[in-house]
Design a protein around this motif. Structure first.
Motif, mmCIF file in Angstrom:
data_model
loop_
_atom_site.group_PDB
_atom_site.id
_atom_site.type_symbol
_atom_site.label_atom_id
_atom_site.label_comp_id
_atom_site.label_asym_id
_atom_site.label_seq_id
_atom_site.Cartn_x
_atom_site.Cartn_y
_atom_site.Cartn_z
ATOM 1 N N GLN A 1 -9.537 97.713 95.655
ATOM 2 C CA GLN A 1 -10.597 96.961 94.989
ATOM 3 C C GLN A 1 -11.019 97.682 93.717
ATOM 4 O OE1 GLN A 1 -11.597 94.101 96.247
ATOM 5 N NE2 GLN A 1 -13.368 93.591 94.987
ATOM 6 N N VAL A 2 -11.176 96.942 92.644
ATOM 7 C CA VAL A 2 -11.599 97.505 91.369
ATOM 8 C C VAL A 2 -12.798 96.697 90.872
ATOM 9 C CG1 VAL A 2 -10.970 97.932 88.964
ATOM 10 C CG2 VAL A 2 -9.275 98.290 90.768
ATOM 11 N N GLN A 3 -13.848 97.377 90.502
ATOM 12 C CA GLN A 3 -15.003 96.719 89.889
ATOM 13 C C GLN A 3 -15.078 97.115 88.429
ATOM 14 O OE1 GLN A 3 -18.239 97.906 92.532
ATOM 15 N NE2 GLN A 3 -18.113 95.916 93.548
ATOM 16 N N LEU A 4 -15.349 96.132 87.581
ATOM 17 C CA LEU A 4 -15.328 96.337 86.142
ATOM 18 C C LEU A 4 -16.684 95.959 85.542
ATOM 19 C CD1 LEU A 4 -11.887 94.613 85.491
ATOM 20 C CD2 LEU A 4 -12.310 97.059 85.763
ATOM 21 N N VAL A 5 -17.183 96.804 84.664
ATOM 22 C CA VAL A 5 -18.463 96.545 84.004
ATOM 23 C C VAL A 5 -18.295 96.757 82.505
ATOM 24 C CG1 VAL A 5 -20.889 97.172 83.809
ATOM 25 C CG2 VAL A 5 -19.757 97.272 86.043
ATOM 26 N N GLU A 6 -18.495 95.678 81.748
ATOM 27 C CA GLU A 6 -18.380 95.753 80.287
ATOM 28 C C GLU A 6 -19.721 96.118 79.658
ATOM 29 O OE1 GLU A 6 -15.911 92.022 81.536
ATOM 30 O OE2 GLU A 6 -17.854 92.937 82.019
ATOM 31 N N SER A 7 -19.637 96.733 78.493
ATOM 32 C CA SER A 7 -20.827 97.035 77.707
ATOM 33 C C SER A 7 -20.430 97.108 76.234
ATOM 34 C CB SER A 7 -21.474 98.346 78.157
ATOM 35 O OG SER A 7 -20.584 99.427 77.961
ATOM 36 N N GLY A 8 -21.445 97.093 75.367
ATOM 37 C CA GLY A 8 -21.182 97.275 73.949
ATOM 38 C C GLY A 8 -21.264 96.021 73.111
ATOM 39 N N GLY A 9 -21.467 94.887 73.742
ATOM 40 C CA GLY A 9 -21.589 93.661 72.960
ATOM 41 C C GLY A 9 -22.898 93.617 72.198
ATOM 42 N N GLY A 10 -23.033 92.618 71.332
ATOM 43 C CA GLY A 10 -24.262 92.474 70.560
ATOM 44 C C GLY A 10 -24.085 91.557 69.384
ATOM 45 N N LEU A 11 -25.060 91.608 68.499
ATOM 46 C CA LEU A 11 -25.065 90.798 67.284
ATOM 47 C C LEU A 11 -24.686 91.676 66.103
ATOM 48 C CD1 LEU A 11 -25.802 88.188 65.727
ATOM 49 C CD2 LEU A 11 -28.166 89.039 65.665
ATOM 50 N N VAL A 12 -23.746 91.212 65.300
ATOM 51 C CA VAL A 12 -23.285 91.975 64.146
ATOM 52 C C VAL A 12 -22.978 91.004 63.010
ATOM 53 C CG1 VAL A 12 -20.872 91.931 64.901
ATOM 54 C CG2 VAL A 12 -21.673 93.793 63.432
ATOM 55 N N GLN A 13 -23.120 91.482 61.793
ATOM 56 C CA GLN A 13 -22.781 90.654 60.637
ATOM 57 C C GLN A 13 -21.275 90.627 60.421
ATOM 58 O OE1 GLN A 13 -25.115 92.177 57.332
ATOM 59 N NE2 GLN A 13 -26.709 90.634 57.702
ATOM 60 N N ALA A 14 -20.816 89.576 59.793
ATOM 61 C CA ALA A 14 -19.395 89.476 59.456
ATOM 62 C C ALA A 14 -18.976 90.701 58.648
ATOM 63 C CB ALA A 14 -19.135 88.202 58.670
ATOM 64 N N GLY A 15 -17.811 91.228 58.992
ATOM 65 C CA GLY A 15 -17.310 92.436 58.356
ATOM 66 C C GLY A 15 -17.686 93.701 59.084
ATOM 67 N N GLY A 16 -18.579 93.598 60.042
ATOM 68 C CA GLY A 16 -19.015 94.760 60.798
ATOM 69 C C GLY A 16 -18.082 95.115 61.939
#
Length: 125
Positions: A1-16
């Protein structure tokens, strides 16, 4: 069994830039191929990037090639997606996934065995 947790998303301007992380639990993480997918509202879940179990092979969709980089640190049970030169069309929920087909780089969602809950990336114009 593998559990996965994502992080790091958000709002950014184009080109960022943003860097997504996916932390995995389980002793056999380093035997899995890992992939990143994304899904925009009303659209299918699309393959973005994948990496084999040892990190020697990667594959990218044409839409992100040259802008995104997938990597993994098996000592930390973590896979990363570095996203540069972001565009509004990159806006989506991003999911990491693990596949028992560790020697390959699967590209179809059905080839992956475990999924995270997703992290939202929004790119403003």
């Amino acid at each position: 069994q593998v559990q996965l947790v994502e992080s790091g998303g958000g709002l950014v301007q184009a080109g960022g830039s943003l860097r997504l992380s996916c932390a995995a639990s389980g002793r056999t993480f380093n035997s899995y191929a890992m992939g990143w997918f994304r899904q925009a509202p009303g659209k299918e879940r699309d393959f973005v990037a994948g990496i084999n179990w040892i990190g020697t092979g990667t594959y990218y969709s044409d839409s992100v090639k040259g802008r995104f980089t997938i990597s993994r640190d098996n000592a930390k049970n973590t896979v990363y997606l570095q996203m540069n030169s972001l565009k509004p069309e990159d806006t989506a929920a991003y999911y990491c996934a693990a596949s028992r087909r560790g020697l390959t780089i699967p590209r179809g969602p059905g080839e992956y065995d475990y999924w995270g809950q997703g992290t939202q990336v929004t790119v403003s114009s």
